[in-house]
Design a protein around this motif. Sequence first.
Motif, short mmCIF file in Angstrom:
data_model
loop_
_atom_site.label_atom_id
_atom_site.label_comp_id
_atom_site.label_asym_id
_atom_site.label_seq_id
_atom_site.Cartn_x
_atom_site.Cartn_y
_atom_site.Cartn_z
N HIS A 2 65.81 21.06 77.86
CA HIS A 2 64.79 20.12 78.34
C HIS A 2 65.21 18.69 78.01
CE1 HIS A 2 63.57 19.60 74.13
NE2 HIS A 2 63.47 20.92 74.02
N GLU A 3 64.89 17.76 78.91
CA GLU A 3 65.02 16.32 78.66
C GLU A 3 63.76 15.68 79.24
OE1 GLU A 3 68.62 14.63 80.24
OE2 GLU A 3 69.92 15.89 78.97
N VAL A 4 62.84 15.25 78.40
CA VAL A 4 61.61 14.63 78.91
C VAL A 4 61.91 13.18 79.29
CG1 VAL A 4 60.72 13.87 76.64
CG2 VAL A 4 59.13 14.33 78.53
N GLU A 5 61.37 12.75 80.44
CA GLU A 5 61.70 11.41 80.95
C GLU A 5 60.52 10.77 81.67
OE1 GLU A 5 65.53 11.30 82.86
OE2 GLU A 5 66.36 12.70 81.38
N LEU A 6 60.45 9.45 81.58
CA LEU A 6 59.57 8.69 82.47
C LEU A 6 60.22 8.68 83.85
CD1 LEU A 6 57.16 6.58 82.86
CD2 LEU A 6 58.97 4.86 82.63
N PHE A 17 74.67 6.86 85.88
CA PHE A 17 73.81 7.41 86.94
C PHE A 17 74.35 8.74 87.45
CE2 PHE A 17 73.11 2.72 87.91
CZ PHE A 17 71.86 2.69 87.31
N PHE A 18 73.43 9.63 87.81
CA PHE A 18 73.77 10.83 88.57
C PHE A 18 72.57 11.14 89.44
CE2 PHE A 18 72.02 12.08 84.48
CZ PHE A 18 71.15 13.11 84.78
N THR A 19 72.66 12.16 90.27
CA THR A 19 71.57 12.45 91.20
C THR A 19 71.22 13.94 91.19
OG1 THR A 19 73.03 12.85 93.08
CG2 THR A 19 72.28 10.58 92.76
N GLY A 31 75.70 21.31 86.32
CA GLY A 31 74.91 21.18 85.09
C GLY A 31 73.59 20.47 85.28
N LYS A 32 73.46 19.73 86.36
CA LYS A 32 72.29 18.85 86.52
C LYS A 32 71.52 19.03 87.82
CE LYS A 32 72.19 15.92 82.93
NZ LYS A 32 70.98 15.78 82.07
N ALA A 33 72.21 19.30 88.91
CA ALA A 33 71.59 19.17 90.24
C ALA A 33 71.24 20.51 90.86
CB ALA A 33 72.53 18.38 91.16
N LEU A 43 60.80 16.51 83.69
CA LEU A 43 61.87 17.07 82.87
C LEU A 43 63.16 17.06 83.69
CD1 LEU A 43 60.20 20.22 81.21
CD2 LEU A 43 60.33 17.89 80.34
N ASP A 44 64.21 16.49 83.12
CA ASP A 44 65.55 16.57 83.70
C ASP A 44 66.19 17.82 83.08
OD1 ASP A 44 68.24 16.34 84.31
OD2 ASP A 44 68.58 14.61 82.99
N LEU A 45 65.94 18.98 83.71
CA LEU A 45 66.48 20.22 83.16
C LEU A 45 67.99 20.25 83.35
CD1 LEU A 45 63.73 22.75 84.28
CD2 LEU A 45 64.03 21.67 82.04
N CYS A 55 69.00 9.66 88.61
CA CYS A 55 68.79 9.90 87.18
C CYS A 55 69.67 8.96 86.37
CB CYS A 55 69.15 11.33 86.81
SG CYS A 55 68.25 12.59 87.73
N VAL A 56 69.12 8.51 85.23
CA VAL A 56 69.87 7.67 84.31
C VAL A 56 70.23 8.51 83.09
CG1 VAL A 56 69.87 5.52 82.99
CG2 VAL A 56 68.46 5.72 85.05
N GLY A 57 71.51 8.48 82.72
CA GLY A 57 71.96 9.17 81.51
C GLY A 57 72.24 8.16 80.41
MN MN Z 1 68.34 13.09 81.54
#
Ligand code: MN
Length: 217
Positions: free
Chosen positions: A74-78, A49-51, A116-118, A95-97, A28-30
């Motif tokens: 929600h974070e909508v992403e390509l 970057f994170f994963t 928070g992310k994974a 979505l990067d929830l 994932c790119v932040g």
């Molecule tokens: Mn994101």
Amino acid sequence: MTDVFAAPPAVRVPVRGGGTFPVRRIFCVGRNYADHAKEMGAAPGDPVFFTKPADAIVVDGVVPYASATQDLHHEVELVVALGPDATVFGYAVGLDLTRRDLQTAAKQKGLPWDTGKAFDHSAPIGEIVRASEVGDLGPRTLSLAINGEERQRSKLDQMIWDVPAILASLSKFWELKAGDLVFTGTPAGVAALQPGDRFEARLDDVLHLQGEVLPPV
Ligand code: MN
């Protein structure tokens, strides 16, 4: 030698026109859109970057409200899907929830973002469409509606790092492989989801994801 217990099933994402894409890793790119970096209070700078684990993927749109948070965002992403030799096989929207409360606390303490992310079910994704069917990305528009109301919208030419730049930068840290997915960052407008919310993400009329947030389990 035999496994000492049953191996977990591979995570697979349907591909438009047939077949499935076996997922290897999720990068994932932040902070890849200036307007989102600004709304998060981040100083201008290079994206990060994170994963997420591969089994964070959700392909049926059914997302249980995450445990241990009062602020699921929600974070909508390509999403870029990589094929053999790390070439771009195709794209999806996802979505990067994010457990924003936990991510914010981790940032303040200088701690990792994993809680928070994974987390489980944190990466709902639509079907993958072959790159040749998607064509030029720059003029296309990414958007997200919650319960029919638009929350996020941006043209992809607003990305700080475009797809080739992301892949070049990622390749300095990891040897990219077939099956890797890359969530490419979100534009401004991130906000909280509630149980019962219905989400619909799109890249124009080319890529699509819809689903629902269920009550916590
Ligand atoms: Mn994101």
